[in-house]
Design an enzyme around this catalytic site. Structure first.
Site, PDB file in Angstrom:
ATOM      1  N   ARG A 101       8.700 -80.899  10.134  1.00 25.86           N
ATOM      2  CA  ARG A 101       9.985 -80.356   9.477  1.00 25.86           C
ATOM      3  C   ARG A 101       9.993 -80.418   8.069  1.00 25.86           C
ATOM      4  O   ARG A 101       9.702 -81.402   7.481  1.00 25.86           O
ATOM      5  CB  ARG A 101      11.249 -81.271   9.993  1.00 25.86           C
ATOM      6  N   HIS A 189      19.815 -77.074   7.558  1.00 23.73           N
ATOM      7  CA  HIS A 189      19.870 -77.273   8.999  1.00 23.73           C
ATOM      8  C   HIS A 189      19.557 -76.100   9.778  1.00 23.73           C
ATOM      9  O   HIS A 189      20.000 -75.771  10.896  1.00 23.73           O
ATOM     10  CB  HIS A 189      21.494 -77.737   9.347  1.00 23.73           C
ATOM     11  N   GLY A 338      29.204 -83.971  16.058  1.00 27.69           N
ATOM     12  CA  GLY A 338      29.624 -82.696  16.898  1.00 27.69           C
ATOM     13  C   GLY A 338      29.449 -83.107  18.473  1.00 27.69           C
ATOM     14  O   GLY A 338      30.310 -82.546  19.122  1.00 27.69           O
ATOM     15  N   GLU A 387      16.177 -79.741  17.167  1.00 27.07           N
ATOM     16  CA  GLU A 387      15.398 -79.178  16.124  1.00 27.07           C
ATOM     17  C   GLU A 387      13.945 -79.411  16.375  1.00 27.07           C
ATOM     18  O   GLU A 387      12.820 -78.703  16.138  1.00 27.07           O
ATOM     19  CB  GLU A 387      15.775 -79.805  14.900  1.00 27.07           C
TER      20      GLU A 387
END
Ligand code: AMP
Length: 408
Positions: A101, A189, A338, A387
């Site tokens: 990432r 993101h 969330g 992710e």
């Protein structure tokens, strides 16, 4: 995505490297669309007292202990340990690639890319755009190349998904020569949003071409306006500071405040950086914690105020992004807050009731996939993000494409 021409024993390592921790996952399973994580874990305390932890797919602990056989800041040594451990734990499996990432791809990188010496040098040039993240992403890639030079590495960018945005979403109203230097909105993101864009049509096929606002609410938080699965606007900008309040970041703040702090209170760049990245947000407002769980469990009025400020700004941005893309057909909640905070979802939905958003309290408490009430004009979903899976898919896709082009 293309199938990898390797056996199901092939494994893909996914790395998310931070300042003091290195999170990792190992995926196995054949083609890029079939892979599943078999091990997840992290090395924490890098630079001080490294600690290694790993769990299997059933979340059973495989390893948990102090890592004192290599120097605490020796990233190559720590990665060498990790590779040996994976080889030993996944006997018979072959690591075919590592995917990383990488927070910032600048204007140059609009898709995942195979890591080469040239790419690493180009990534170094992006450090000023993400000084707190990019150096650690690069250090992990360099360290891995040192201990395992023949392992293909792929960089996957958090900014790439937002490349589809129109000019007006990407541009600050500043002189054009500064925009040309790369001072523009990038958004972050992206790997999370890309996963949701892929997942939502599986959950709700009728929304494949819809106007959707995705709320990625974690310790870092942003929202993305998506039309037919493509990013058209987002709340984070040049850096990961813009948008809604976060665990320790304020979100959008009048830039005049920064000039005031510099002129009247003698703040320099380092102090501003500390204030904006580490001391603000939920922590700064509550004076208690950056963790939503602590705030929800506290009786302190300042903790309740912090939660209220967060929900107010999230709801405000849902409406702003609906305006930006000219419609709102669905809202999706994802990431730590969330996915888990019943209270935050309920408060945000309440504030959006004028838009026809209504939540079913029982479905919300049960963390159902679809949490909107029957009569809600806008369906509301909880979709857990992934992710790491996105990085593994991209990594295997890039490797497969390289193999195909070599074979051609
Ligand atoms: P992330 O950055 O996506 O890993 O999200 C981490 C954040 O999610 C934590 O700092 C918490 O604030 C929040 N979180 C995790 N679990 C819960 C929960 N059950 N209720 C409220 N917030 C949670």
């Amino acid at each position: 995505m293309a199938a990898l021409s390797n056996s199901s024993e092939d494994a893909c390592l996914v790395i998310n490297a931070g300042s003091s921790s290195l999170k990792f996952s190992v995926f196995q399973g054949g083609s890029a669309s079939e892979i599943e994580p078999v091990v997840t874990g992290q090395i924490s305390g890098i630079g001080t007292a490294p600690h290694f932890q790993a769990k299997d797919a059933q979340r059973r602990v495989l390893a948990d202990g102090v890592l004192d056989e290599v120097g605490p800041a020796d990233r190559a040594g720590l990665l060498g340990f990790l590779l040996n451990w994976i080889r030993h734990e996944l006997k018979g499996a072959t690591l075919v690639a590592a995917g990383h990432r990488v927070v910032h791809g600048g204007t140059r990188f609009s898709a995942p890319v195979r890591v080469t010496a040239t790419v690493l040098d180009q990534l170094e040039e992006l450090i000023p755009l993400a000084p707190l993240h990019e150096p650690h992403n690069i250090a992990a890639m360099r360290a891995l190349a040192q201990v395992y030079p023949s392992l293909p590495q792929v960089a996957c960018f958090d900014t790439a998904f937002h490349q589809t945005q129109p000019w007006q979403s990407q541009t600050f109203a500043i002189p054009r020569e500064l925009t040309a230097e790369g001072i523009r909105r990038y958004g972050f993101h992206g790997l999370s949003y890309e996963y949701i864009a892929h997942r939502l049509p599986q959950v709700a096929p009728e929304l494949a071409n819809a106007h959707v606002v995705v709320c990625h609410l974690g310790s870092g938080a942003s929202l993305c306006a998506m039309r037919a699965g493509h990013s058209v606007d987002t709340t984070m900008g040049f850096t990961a500071l813009d948008g809604v309040p976060m665990g320790t970041r304020p979100g959008a703040i009048d830039p005049g405040v920064l000039i005031y702090l510099m002129r009247e209170k003698g703040y320099g760049a380092d102090e501003l950086e500390k204030l904006l990245y580490h001391k603000s947000g939920m922590l700064g407002v509550s004076g208690l914690s950056n963790d939503m769980r602590d705030l929800e469990n506290s009786d302190l009025p300042a903790a309740a105020e912090a939660v209220e400020l967060f929900c107010h700004n999230v709801a405000k941005q849902v409406a702003a992004l609906a305006g930006s893309m000219g419609g709102l057909d669905a809202v999706v909640f994802t990431a730590g807050v969330g996915e888990n905070s019943t209270l935050v979802r309920a408060r945000v939905a309440e504030k959006l009731s004028w838009l026809g958003v209504a939540i079913d309290p029982a479905a919300n408490r049960a963390k159902a996939t679809r949490i909107s009430a029957q009569e809600s004009r806008v369906p509301v979903f909880i979709i857990p993000t992934d992710e790491e899976r996105m990085i593994a898919r991209h990594t295997l896709g890039v490797i497969a494409a390289t193999q195909l082009s070599r074979a051609a």
